[in-house]
Design an enzyme around this catalytic site. Structure first.
Site, short mmCIF file in Angstrom:
data_model
loop_
_atom_site.label_atom_id
_atom_site.label_comp_id
_atom_site.label_asym_id
_atom_site.label_seq_id
_atom_site.Cartn_x
_atom_site.Cartn_y
_atom_site.Cartn_z
N THR A 103 0.83 -1.39 0.08
CA THR A 103 -0.02 -0.03 -0.17
C THR A 103 0.54 1.66 0.00
O THR A 103 0.39 2.28 -0.69
CB THR A 103 -1.05 0.03 0.97
OG1 THR A 103 -1.55 -1.57 1.15
CG2 THR A 103 -1.52 1.18 1.30
N SER A 142 -7.26 -1.43 -6.59
CA SER A 142 -6.75 -1.26 -5.18
C SER A 142 -5.53 -1.55 -5.07
O SER A 142 -4.91 -1.88 -6.24
CB SER A 142 -7.75 -2.28 -4.33
OG SER A 142 -6.69 -3.00 -3.31
N THR A 143 -4.62 -1.47 -3.79
CA THR A 143 -3.29 -1.73 -4.14
C THR A 143 -3.18 -3.16 -4.21
O THR A 143 -2.24 -3.69 -4.87
CB THR A 143 -2.77 -1.26 -2.18
OG1 THR A 143 -2.96 -0.45 -2.53
CG2 THR A 143 -1.19 -2.18 -2.28
N ASN A 144 -4.06 -4.22 -3.84
CA ASN A 144 -4.02 -5.24 -4.23
C ASN A 144 -4.03 -6.13 -5.66
O ASN A 144 -3.94 -7.05 -6.07
CB ASN A 144 -5.59 -5.99 -3.71
CG ASN A 144 -5.39 -5.94 -1.83
OD1 ASN A 144 -3.70 -4.83 -0.95
ND2 ASN A 144 -5.80 -6.06 -1.32
N THR A 189 36.72 -36.54 -14.85
CA THR A 189 35.08 -36.89 -13.38
C THR A 189 35.39 -37.37 -12.01
O THR A 189 36.86 -38.23 -11.56
CB THR A 189 34.84 -38.46 -14.24
OG1 THR A 189 35.62 -39.23 -14.81
CG2 THR A 189 33.85 -38.13 -15.46
N SER A 320 47.69 -10.70 -2.39
CA SER A 320 48.15 -11.39 -1.17
C SER A 320 48.18 -10.05 -0.62
O SER A 320 49.24 -9.22 -1.26
CB SER A 320 48.96 -12.24 -0.88
OG SER A 320 48.60 -12.36 0.15
N SER A 321 48.35 -9.53 0.74
CA SER A 321 49.04 -8.41 1.62
C SER A 321 50.03 -9.10 1.96
O SER A 321 50.99 -8.33 2.35
CB SER A 321 47.57 -7.80 2.15
OG SER A 321 47.46 -9.14 3.57
N LYS A 326 51.26 -12.96 -5.99
CA LYS A 326 49.58 -13.92 -5.78
C LYS A 326 48.69 -12.87 -7.06
O LYS A 326 48.58 -12.01 -6.59
CB LYS A 326 49.67 -13.92 -5.01
CG LYS A 326 48.73 -15.74 -4.92
CD LYS A 326 48.77 -15.82 -2.75
CE LYS A 326 47.89 -16.73 -2.98
NZ LYS A 326 45.50 -16.86 -3.37
#
Length: 522
Positions: A103, A142-144, A189, A320-321, A326
């Site tokens: 609504t 209606s909102t509905n 697989t 990477s830190s 990397k």
């Protein structure tokens, strides 16, 4: 001091910013639903969907002579300003999470369109005695029925963008399939060596896998195109003139460009959310496939020294830190995270769809949030995966080929010639000694060098031909019942119990890594 105007609703008068196109209902909703960081402003497809509904309703009401022509024209003009020029797209501050079955969103749209229509007609905002949000913009609605109809149109708009994103991603995978058609690699697989294939076949399979979802979206659009506009409150059409539901639906089809139709049973259509469940299940299916493909891309590019490294992904950022040099597969990683979110949203859609009671489901705002969120995430994910990853993938052809030629799995190609049991013998000998299939087959005397090289050629790996025996039509091979028949040993010595492993023949000893020349491993 900010200029204001006074608007009044059921609960009394409130001050509204004079420059705001929304009104008192919207104000109360923004105060009541401070739930998330996302508002309807952030979902332009929803805004466009519900504005299209309001335009279609005004046109239908005008044609049925239940709305004055000048008011209807002003409402239509206001809707066009929003749809064609983007006016007031920032005037929907209501949280996406809200009570009231939508609504607040519906009234937000009614107020914005009414005030914009007043402006078009030359009047000040808030003159609801002239053009009213409820009596005129929400006429015969209606909102509905207005909210879910707008919601469905909004989803259809969003799905068009997703359809394009899927199509482009599939085409990108297909292009790589052509580019890598000549690259021989090992199929796997259960993460174990299987049999050879081409890298192109692998990427073409991704293209097909993704393209399948285009049909699912087509199916979803068909379900979503059936609306309950004209149902009003509970599906009975209260306060709507005869013929309105059909006319409003056909007009909405013209306004939106989608094949909108009126539901056969408006009572059922007012509470049913089955179309949303089916649509989001298609989104979940797409997310599941995308994440699986991203898992593959990460595995195939793993390394660079200690992994598979059959393909190279574009290098986008330092990874990477702490570890120098990397680089991580950040795009497949983020796409998988998006997919997890979409799969979680599917549970929200399921639970919200189930949670309706009697003639209405009040949980549609949660449905809307989850569905628009999933579609937008998938659009962005598909685009990022295509442009920042798939388009830039290259193949490590030599490494792919080495994996094939050193694999035990290629013994499968020899089964039509040496039988499955001898294949086991060869495979076990290769695993123990570290030697190649070709070497062991020749040492065991199972095939000639010419035969082995023909079967284990790159051409045959990429384009395998059937090499098994062909029988004459109607040919019989079983003995008559009771007749003596020599059992087929499949290459095993006669004294070997059925199913027991057989060591390599003495004349072809298998050397292990630690054995000296001519020494047979225990």
């Amino acid at each position: 001091m900010t200029a204001t105007r006074i608007e009044e609703d059921l609960l009394g008068p409130r001050e509204i910013p004079a420059d705001a196109y929304w009104g008192v209902h919207t104000l109360r909703a923004t105060e009541n639903f401070q739930i998330s960081a996302t508002t309807i402003n952030d979902v332009p497809e929803m805004i466009r969907g519900i504005v299209m509904v309001k335009k279609a309703a005004a046109l239908a009401n005008k044609e049925l002579l239940v709305l004055p022509a000048d008011i209807a024209d002003a409402i239509v003009a206001a809707c066009d300003l929003i749809l064609e020029e983007g006016r007031c797209m920032d005037q929907f501050p209501v949280d996406v999470y809200q009570g009231g079955a939508g609504t607040s969103t519906n009234m937000n749209a009614n107020e914005v369109i009414a005030n914009l229509a007043l402006e078009v007609a030359g009047f000040e905002k808030g003159r609801y005695d002239l053009i009213n949000p409820n009596d005129h913009v929400n006429k015969s609605q209606s909102t509905n029925d207005a909210y879910p109809s707008g919601f469905r149109v909004g989803i259809l708009i969003a799905l068009e963008e997703l359809y394009t994103a899927i199509q482009l991603l599939s085409e990108s995978f297909a292009a790589k399939g052509e580019e890598f058609a000549h690259v021989l690699k090992m199929g796997r697989t259960q993460l174990q060596d299987a049999v050879p294939m081409s890298l192109g076949q692998e990427f073409r399979s991704y293209a097909s896998n993704i393209a399948e979802e285009l049909r699912r979206i087509d199916n979803a659009e068909h379900l979503l195109a059936e609306v309950n506009l004209g149902a009003t409150a509970v599906g009975t059409g209260l306060n709507a003139p005869p013929g309105y539901a059909e006319l409003a639906a056909s007009t909405l089809a013209e306004v939106s460009g989608f094949a909108i139709s009126s539901a056969q049973d408006l009572v059922e259509a007012t509470y049913d959310n089955g179309a949303y469940v089916a649509t989001h299940s298609a989104l979940k299916r797409l997310a599941t496939k995308l994440s699986k493909i991203c898992n593959d891309l990460r595995l195939l590019s793993s390394g660079p020294r200690a992994g598979l490294k059959e393909i190279n992904l574009p290098e986008l950022q330092a990874g990477s830190s702490i570890m120098p040099a990397k680089v991580n597969p950040v795009i497949p990683e983020v796409v998988s995270q998006v997919c997890f979110n979409v799969i979680g949203n599917d549970m929200t859609v399921t639970m919200a769809s189930e949670a309706g009671q009697l003639e209405l489901n009040v949980m549609e705002p949660a449905l809307a949030q989850a569905m628009f969120d999933s579609i937008k995430l998938l659009v962005n994910a598909c685009d990022a995966l295509r442009t920042k990853c798939v388009d830039g993938i290259t193949a490590n052809e030599e490494r792919c080929r080495d994996y094939v030629m050193n694999s035990i799995g290629i013994v499968t190609y020899l089964v039509p010639f040496i039988g499955h049991h001898n294949g086991d013998r060869v495979g076990r000998a290769c695993a123990v000694s570290g030697r190649s299939v070709r070497e062991v087959v020749l040492e065991m005397g199972l095939m000639t060098e010419e035969e082995v090289d023909r079967v284990l050629s790159a051409e045959n790996f990429l384009n395998p031909t059937y090499s098994g025996r062909r029988y004459e039509e109607g040919e019989r091979v079983l003995p008559e019942p009771g007749a003596d028949a020599e059992p087929e040993t499949d290459g095993a010595p006669e004294d070997a119990p059925a199913g027991e492993p057989v060591d390599a023949p003495e004349e072809a000893p298998v050397e292990g890594p630690e054995d000296g020349p001519g020494e047979e491993r225990a």
